[in-house]
Write a protein that holds these residues in place. Structure first.
Motif, PDB file in Angstrom:
ATOM      1  N   ASP A  25       0.825  -1.206  -0.008  1.00 28.15           N
ATOM      2  CA  ASP A  25       0.105   0.122   0.080  1.00 28.15           C
ATOM      3  C   ASP A  25       1.065   1.263  -0.131  1.00 28.15           C
ATOM      4  O   ASP A  25       2.042   1.201  -0.213  1.00 28.15           O
ATOM      5  CB  ASP A  25      -1.044   0.037   1.291  1.00 28.15           C
ATOM      6  N   ASN A  26       0.319   2.370   0.325  1.00 27.04           N
ATOM      7  CA  ASN A  26       0.908   3.597   0.411  1.00 27.04           C
ATOM      8  C   ASN A  26       2.097   3.666   1.075  1.00 27.04           C
ATOM      9  O   ASN A  26       3.119   4.129   0.821  1.00 27.04           O
ATOM     10  CB  ASN A  26       0.196   4.853   0.664  1.00 27.04           C
ATOM     11  N   LYS A  27       2.013   2.939   2.404  1.00 24.02           N
ATOM     12  CA  LYS A  27       2.981   2.960   3.148  1.00 24.02           C
ATOM     13  C   LYS A  27       4.184   2.032   2.728  1.00 24.02           C
ATOM     14  O   LYS A  27       5.336   2.243   2.976  1.00 24.02           O
ATOM     15  CB  LYS A  27       2.757   2.571   4.722  1.00 24.02           C
ATOM     16  N   ILE A  45      -2.338   1.304  -3.824  1.00 22.85           N
ATOM     17  CA  ILE A  45      -1.677   2.546  -3.883  1.00 22.85           C
ATOM     18  C   ILE A  45      -2.540   3.418  -4.532  1.00 22.85           C
ATOM     19  O   ILE A  45      -3.132   3.301  -5.586  1.00 22.85           O
ATOM     20  CB  ILE A  45      -0.378   2.201  -4.570  1.00 22.85           C
ATOM     21  N   ASN A  46      -2.705   4.637  -3.798  1.00 26.98           N
ATOM     22  CA  ASN A  46      -3.698   5.624  -4.269  1.00 26.98           C
ATOM     23  C   ASN A  46      -2.864   7.101  -4.396  1.00 26.98           C
ATOM     24  O   ASN A  46      -1.519   6.963  -4.203  1.00 26.98           O
ATOM     25  CB  ASN A  46      -4.875   5.919  -3.537  1.00 26.98           C
ATOM     26  N   ASP A  47      -3.674   7.949  -4.567  1.00 24.49           N
ATOM     27  CA  ASP A  47      -2.937   9.466  -4.518  1.00 24.49           C
ATOM     28  C   ASP A  47      -2.025   9.886  -3.416  1.00 24.49           C
ATOM     29  O   ASP A  47      -1.246  10.694  -3.484  1.00 24.49           O
ATOM     30  CB  ASP A  47      -3.945  10.625  -4.955  1.00 24.49           C
ATOM     31  N   SER A  48      -2.432   9.130  -2.224  1.00 23.28           N
ATOM     32  CA  SER A  48      -1.637   9.680  -1.116  1.00 23.28           C
ATOM     33  C   SER A  48      -0.193   8.843  -1.065  1.00 23.28           C
ATOM     34  O   SER A  48       0.469   9.356  -0.224  1.00 23.28           O
ATOM     35  CB  SER A  48      -2.481   9.373   0.198  1.00 23.28           C
ATOM     36  N   GLY A  49      -0.030   8.067  -1.971  1.00 20.88           N
ATOM     37  CA  GLY A  49       1.184   7.371  -2.037  1.00 20.88           C
ATOM     38  C   GLY A  49       2.461   8.381  -2.523  1.00 20.88           C
ATOM     39  O   GLY A  49       2.304   9.560  -3.234  1.00 20.88           O
TER      40      GLY A  49
HETATM   41  C1  LIG Z   1      -5.684   6.337  -0.108  1.00 18.99           C
HETATM   42  O1  LIG Z   1      -5.828   5.250   0.944  1.00 18.99           O
HETATM   43  C2  LIG Z   1      -5.722   5.391   2.070  1.00 18.99           C
HETATM   44  C3  LIG Z   1      -5.869   4.203   2.897  1.00 18.99           C
HETATM   45  O2  LIG Z   1      -6.633   3.350   2.460  1.00 18.99           O
HETATM   46  C4  LIG Z   1      -7.203   6.463   2.633  1.00 18.99           C
HETATM   47  O3  LIG Z   1      -7.337   6.571   3.868  1.00 18.99           O
HETATM   48  C5  LIG Z   1      -7.033   7.697   1.968  1.00 18.99           C
HETATM   49  O4  LIG Z   1      -8.054   8.528   2.072  1.00 18.99           O
HETATM   50  C6  LIG Z   1      -7.010   7.675   0.388  1.00 18.99           C
HETATM   51  N1  LIG Z   1      -6.419   8.788  -0.310  1.00 18.99           N
HETATM   52  C7  LIG Z   1      -7.033   9.092  -1.305  1.00 18.99           C
HETATM   53  C8  LIG Z   1      -6.741  10.496  -1.675  1.00 18.99           C
HETATM   54  O5  LIG Z   1      -7.922   8.462  -2.032  1.00 18.99           O
END
Ligand SMILES: *[C@@H]1O[C@H](CO)[C@@H](O)[C@H](O)[C@H]1NC(C)=O
Length: 441
Positions: A74-76, A99-103
């Protein structure tokens, strides 16, 4: 010695032999590919990153993942890579759904290549945040976005200074024909989309561009790159809808170094016409302006041989191009306009080395007799050519010119006839995987 061992399994065995070899091997290891067996992903990756301090290439591939494999990286986990792989220059994320935008990749200051393949949670804003950062550092040379639902074709253009050093860019939606909105009718088929006031960036280093499976419309999107990137050498346009002769003309006039072009086309409705997007005018522009052009692929999907007008090109148009440019590689797939007269013309193509023909009913044994005389032809591939028989192959065998011959799915050519025609012969009754997807998307 260790640096010359390339197979991962050999390296693994070697590092088991002694502690010293283990340490040396760990420092030499440059590339790592991890798949769904890595679990728990974050911890395992953290230990791999410290064991191999000089990794420069990491690929995370979850294409085979099922829920039984445990949690994905995941992001971490991405943060682990970002903070511990200090030499990372090349990163591929395939089928990473956690992995999303916060990665976060900002610590990868040396990153030069990013490939995102089926990353459903990454959207344009996430990508732009990464790209903006990396772009300002000015290091990115390769960006390939494949099947990422959250990223649309207008967004990469906002990358601004990030384009400055980019050499390779790819964008493929992987969508199927009926899932691409708005491709069924084009009324504005001669629109001129090369008035790029909206985007102000330089892509002077871009050499390799691949765009696939989307509709550009009249609002300038990625089609804008076609007249903008002057250093372009290799271009693939695979089922990109909304383009027309003006795009290829703009491209030809600005990309004098073009070496290779690949066009995958299917017919669409244009006012009164039903045909593929480009006509001989495009081929003419390429012949006049691209003196370095060496490789052409034309692939047609969904064109009926009994309706030749569905293809915008003609045999004459293609032959003019072959006679004007130093063409070494020619690939024609379902180019139903091409016949034995075309083959006759190829017999005097002075540079032709590699010829691939697929699905052409009009090519017969006579055609094989002609290309047996092509001066430098060394590699020939025939797929689904049902009107070529053992007699045609005998002509090629007689000429003894070929280094390589591939025959797939040609029901009138026997294995025996193919033997001995070239130094290397592959004969099969089925097509290579991937071909069906390419032809009937
Ligand atoms: C990304 O994923 C994390 C953990 O699943 C979540 O808390 C967060 O809101 C997500 N961020 C975005 C920008 O979607």
């Amino acid at each position: 010695i260790i640096a010359r061992i390339t197979r991962t399994s050999d390296l693994d065995s070697l590092s088991l032999v002694s502690k010293r070899l283990h340490t040396i091997e760990a420092c030499q290891r440059r590339a790592l590919r991890v798949s769904c067996v890595l679990c728990p992903a974050r911890e395992a990756l953290a230990s791999l990153c410290s064991r191999f301090p000089n990794l420069w290439k990491v690929e995370i591939d979850y294409s085979q993942w099922t829920s039984g494999n445990g949690k994905q990286l995941d992001n971490k986990g991405l943060l682990v890579i970002s903070s511990r792989c200090h030499s990372l220059t090349d990163l591929t994320l395939s089928f990473c759904s956690c992995i999303n935008d916060s990665g976060y990749l900002a610590d990868c200051k040396k990153l030069m290549s990013i490939r995102l393949n089926s990353a459903p949670e990454i959207t344009s804003s996430g990508l732009l945040a990464w790209l903006e950062y990396l772009g300002w550092h000015g290091s990115l040379e390769e960006l390939v976005v494949t099947n990422c639902k959250g990223i649309n074709q207008y967004d990469p253009l906002k990358f601004g200074p990030g384009w400055m050093k980019l050499q390779k860019f790819g964008f493929d939606t992987k969508k199927r024909f009926f899932d691409i909105p708005g491709v069924h009718d084009f009324h504005d088929h001669l629109c001129d989309a090369h008035n790029p006031s909206e985007y102000d960036f330089f892509c002077e280093t871009l050499k390799n561009l691949r765009l696939a499976r989307f509709e550009t419309g009249t609002k300038v999107g990625l089609r804008f790159l076609l007249g903008k990137c002057k250093a372009l050498e290799r271009l693939s346009l695979e089922y990109v809808f909304g383009l027309n002769d003006k795009d290829i003309t703009a491209l030809s006039q600005s990309c004098r170094n073009l070496k290779s072009i690949s066009l995958w086309l299917t017919p669409l409705h244009y006012d009164d016409d039903f045909r593929t997007a480009f006509t001989d005018n495009s081929l003419k522009a390429l012949s006049l302006c691209c003196p370095m052009l060496q490789a052409i692929e034309l692939t047609f999907s969904g064109c009926e041989p009994s309706w030749p007008s569905e293809i915008g090109f003609t045999q004459e148009g293609v032959l003019v191009l072959i006679q004007s440019c130093p063409i070494r590689v020619l690939v024609l797939n379902s180019a139903n306009f091409f016949d034995d007269d075309g083959m006759k013309a190829l017999s005097s193509a002075p540079f032709l080395e590699t010829l691939e023909l697929m699905h052409s009913q009009k090519i017969t044994d006579a055609g094989m007799g002609f290309i047996a005389c092509t001066p430098y032809l060394t590699s020939l591939t025939l797929r689904r050519l049902h009107n070529v028989t053992d007699v045609g192959l005998a002509e090629l065998a007689h000429a003894q010119k070929l280094e390589s011959l591939i025959i797939e799915c040609c029901r009138s050519i026997s294995q025996q006839a193919a033997q001995g025609v070239a130094r290397s012969v592959h004969h099969s009754e089925t097509l290579q995987p991937g071909f069906i997807e390419k032809m009937y998307f």
